[in-house]
Scaffold this motif. Structure first.
Motif, PDB file in Angstrom:
ATOM      1  N   THR A 123       0.852  -0.752  -0.285  1.00 26.00           N
ATOM      2  CA  THR A 123       0.242   0.063   0.195  1.00 26.00           C
ATOM      3  C   THR A 123       1.021   1.481  -0.071  1.00 26.00           C
ATOM      4  OG1 THR A 123      -1.827  -1.326   1.222  1.00 26.00           O
ATOM      5  CG2 THR A 123      -2.105   1.066   1.472  1.00 26.00           C
ATOM      6  N   ALA A 124       1.611   0.990   0.774  1.00 27.25           N
ATOM      7  CA  ALA A 124       2.420   2.761   1.083  1.00 27.25           C
ATOM      8  C   ALA A 124       3.391   2.629  -0.356  1.00 27.25           C
ATOM      9  CB  ALA A 124       3.170   2.430   1.970  1.00 27.25           C
ATOM     10  N   PHE A 125       3.832   1.373  -1.161  1.00 26.39           N
ATOM     11  CA  PHE A 125       5.015   1.795  -2.860  1.00 26.39           C
ATOM     12  C   PHE A 125       3.781   1.875  -3.286  1.00 26.39           C
ATOM     13  CE2 PHE A 125       4.975  -0.344  -6.760  1.00 26.39           C
ATOM     14  CZ  PHE A 125       6.862   0.035  -6.708  1.00 26.39           C
ATOM     15  N   SER A 126       1.940   2.039  -3.288  1.00 31.47           N
ATOM     16  CA  SER A 126       1.218   2.148  -4.768  1.00 31.47           C
ATOM     17  C   SER A 126       1.277   3.893  -4.077  1.00 31.47           C
ATOM     18  CB  SER A 126      -0.303   1.725  -4.176  1.00 31.47           C
ATOM     19  OG  SER A 126      -1.082   1.921  -5.045  1.00 31.47           O
ATOM     20  N   GLN A 127       1.162   3.965  -3.300  1.00 34.89           N
ATOM     21  CA  GLN A 127       0.487   5.346  -2.740  1.00 34.89           C
ATOM     22  C   GLN A 127       1.769   5.932  -3.116  1.00 34.89           C
ATOM     23  OE1 GLN A 127       0.399   5.479   1.576  1.00 34.89           O
ATOM     24  NE2 GLN A 127      -2.221   4.969   0.841  1.00 34.89           N
ATOM     25  N   TRP A 128       3.321   5.705  -2.713  1.00 39.12           N
ATOM     26  CA  TRP A 128       4.298   6.586  -3.602  1.00 39.12           C
ATOM     27  C   TRP A 128       4.296   6.773  -4.637  1.00 39.12           C
ATOM     28  CZ3 TRP A 128       7.819   4.063  -6.636  1.00 39.12           C
ATOM     29  CH2 TRP A 128       9.179   4.697  -6.803  1.00 39.12           C
ATOM     30  N   MET A 129       4.242   5.549  -5.144  1.00 42.29           N
ATOM     31  CA  MET A 129       3.990   5.675  -6.799  1.00 42.29           C
ATOM     32  C   MET A 129       3.147   6.298  -7.502  1.00 42.29           C
ATOM     33  SD  MET A 129       4.247   2.459  -9.693  1.00 42.29           S
ATOM     34  CE  MET A 129       5.486   2.383 -10.119  1.00 42.29           C
ATOM     35  N   THR A 130       1.655   6.558  -6.680  1.00 40.84           N
ATOM     36  CA  THR A 130       0.667   7.321  -7.643  1.00 40.84           C
ATOM     37  C   THR A 130       1.007   8.529  -7.286  1.00 40.84           C
ATOM     38  OG1 THR A 130      -0.746   5.272  -7.001  1.00 40.84           O
ATOM     39  CG2 THR A 130      -1.734   7.628  -7.491  1.00 40.84           C
ATOM     40  N   GLU A 131       2.112   9.284  -6.035  1.00 40.42           N
ATOM     41  CA  GLU A 131       2.423  10.620  -6.032  1.00 40.42           C
ATOM     42  C   GLU A 131       2.896  10.978  -7.210  1.00 40.42           C
ATOM     43  OE1 GLU A 131       4.642  12.682  -2.871  1.00 40.42           O
ATOM     44  OE2 GLU A 131       2.815  11.428  -1.955  1.00 40.42           O
ATOM     45  N   MET A 189       1.350  12.306 -17.464  1.00 40.06           N
ATOM     46  CA  MET A 189      -0.264  12.518 -18.072  1.00 40.06           C
ATOM     47  C   MET A 189      -0.563  10.942 -18.293  1.00 40.06           C
ATOM     48  SD  MET A 189       2.036  11.703 -22.502  1.00 40.06           S
ATOM     49  CE  MET A 189       3.114  13.318 -22.430  1.00 40.06           C
ATOM     50  N   LEU A 190      -0.382  10.384 -17.085  1.00 43.19           N
ATOM     51  CA  LEU A 190      -0.573   9.106 -17.392  1.00 43.19           C
ATOM     52  C   LEU A 190      -2.006   9.150 -16.010  1.00 43.19           C
ATOM     53  CD1 LEU A 190       2.580   6.595 -16.929  1.00 43.19           C
ATOM     54  CD2 LEU A 190       1.039   6.710 -18.771  1.00 43.19           C
ATOM     55  N   PRO A 191      -2.704   8.747 -16.146  1.00 42.30           N
ATOM     56  CA  PRO A 191      -3.913   8.864 -15.432  1.00 42.30           C
ATOM     57  C   PRO A 191      -3.739   7.948 -13.830  1.00 42.30           C
ATOM     58  CG  PRO A 191      -5.193   7.556 -17.698  1.00 42.30           C
ATOM     59  CD  PRO A 191      -3.167   7.807 -17.598  1.00 42.30           C
ATOM     60  N   GLN A 192      -4.483   8.628 -12.953  1.00 43.28           N
ATOM     61  CA  GLN A 192      -4.221   7.418 -11.985  1.00 43.28           C
ATOM     62  C   GLN A 192      -4.984   6.294 -12.227  1.00 43.28           C
ATOM     63  OE1 GLN A 192      -5.957   9.233  -8.468  1.00 43.28           O
ATOM     64  NE2 GLN A 192      -5.341   7.628  -7.061  1.00 43.28           N
ATOM     65  N   PHE A 230      -1.677  -0.807 -11.551  1.00 41.61           N
ATOM     66  CA  PHE A 230       0.188  -1.414 -12.093  1.00 41.61           C
ATOM     67  C   PHE A 230       1.346  -0.743 -11.294  1.00 41.61           C
ATOM     68  CE2 PHE A 230       4.826   0.060 -12.719  1.00 41.61           C
ATOM     69  CZ  PHE A 230       5.057  -1.232 -14.322  1.00 41.61           C
ATOM     70  N   SER A 231       0.995  -0.437  -9.692  1.00 42.30           N
ATOM     71  CA  SER A 231       1.945  -0.407  -8.620  1.00 42.30           C
ATOM     72  C   SER A 231       1.226  -1.299  -7.971  1.00 42.30           C
ATOM     73  CB  SER A 231       1.369   1.254  -7.831  1.00 42.30           C
ATOM     74  OG  SER A 231       0.131   0.782  -7.663  1.00 42.30           O
ATOM     75  N   TYR A 232       0.130  -1.842  -8.109  1.00 34.97           N
ATOM     76  CA  TYR A 232       0.126  -3.231  -7.251  1.00 34.97           C
ATOM     77  C   TYR A 232       0.598  -4.349  -8.184  1.00 34.97           C
ATOM     78  CZ  TYR A 232      -2.797  -0.974  -3.476  1.00 34.97           C
ATOM     79  OH  TYR A 232      -2.991  -0.075  -2.258  1.00 34.97           O
TER      80      TYR A 232
END
Length: 130
Positions: A29-37, A43-46, A52-54
């Motif tokens: 979850t922390a990795f996903s939040q870091w990558m999303t941030e 230009m990539l949509p969330q 992908f981050s998961y």
């Protein structure tokens, strides 16, 4: 390429993928939040970045295990190369030029492994065939 050199190169790639996935899975979850941030201003949509981050740590871990053991090697190498191409594209979009050489090196190693797949005789796959 001889069998021992191939094994060493396969293990190098395998431990890198395995290690990346291993350290990220417990903190997914922390990795996903870091990558999303990190990609929030790209230009990539969330809606693409979050899934992908998961998936990425699971893919890295799985590819790493397959390469370390030497099973399904051609498919693992191609999967690894697909992951690296996606990562390189994302790295370019956020202009993280420092990460690009490492990703390119991973990709080159995977291409070499694929090119010399016939030297993959020291593997669990070959052991099970005998």
């Amino acid at each position: 390429m001889n069998d021992i050199a191939y094994l060493m190169l396969r293990l190098v790639a395998g431990i890198s993928f395995f290690g990346h996935g291993l350290v990220r899975l417990p903190k997914l979850t922390a990795f996903s939040q870091w990558m999303t941030e990190t990609f929030s201003k790209s230009m990539l949509p969330q809606s693409l970045v979050t899934p992908f981050s998961y998936i990425l740590p699971v893919a890295e871990f799985t590819i790493g295990i397959l390469l370390l053991l030497g099973i399904f090697s051609p498919k693992a190498i191609i999967a690894g190369l697909v992951v690296m191409i996606i990562l390189m594209f994302g790295t370019c979009l956020i202009e993280n030029w420092e990460a690009l050489p490492s990703q390119m090196m991973h990709a080159i190693i995977l291409v070499v492994l694929y090119q010399f797949i016939s030297a993959n005789s020291i593997s669990l796959e070959q052991f099970l065939k005998k």
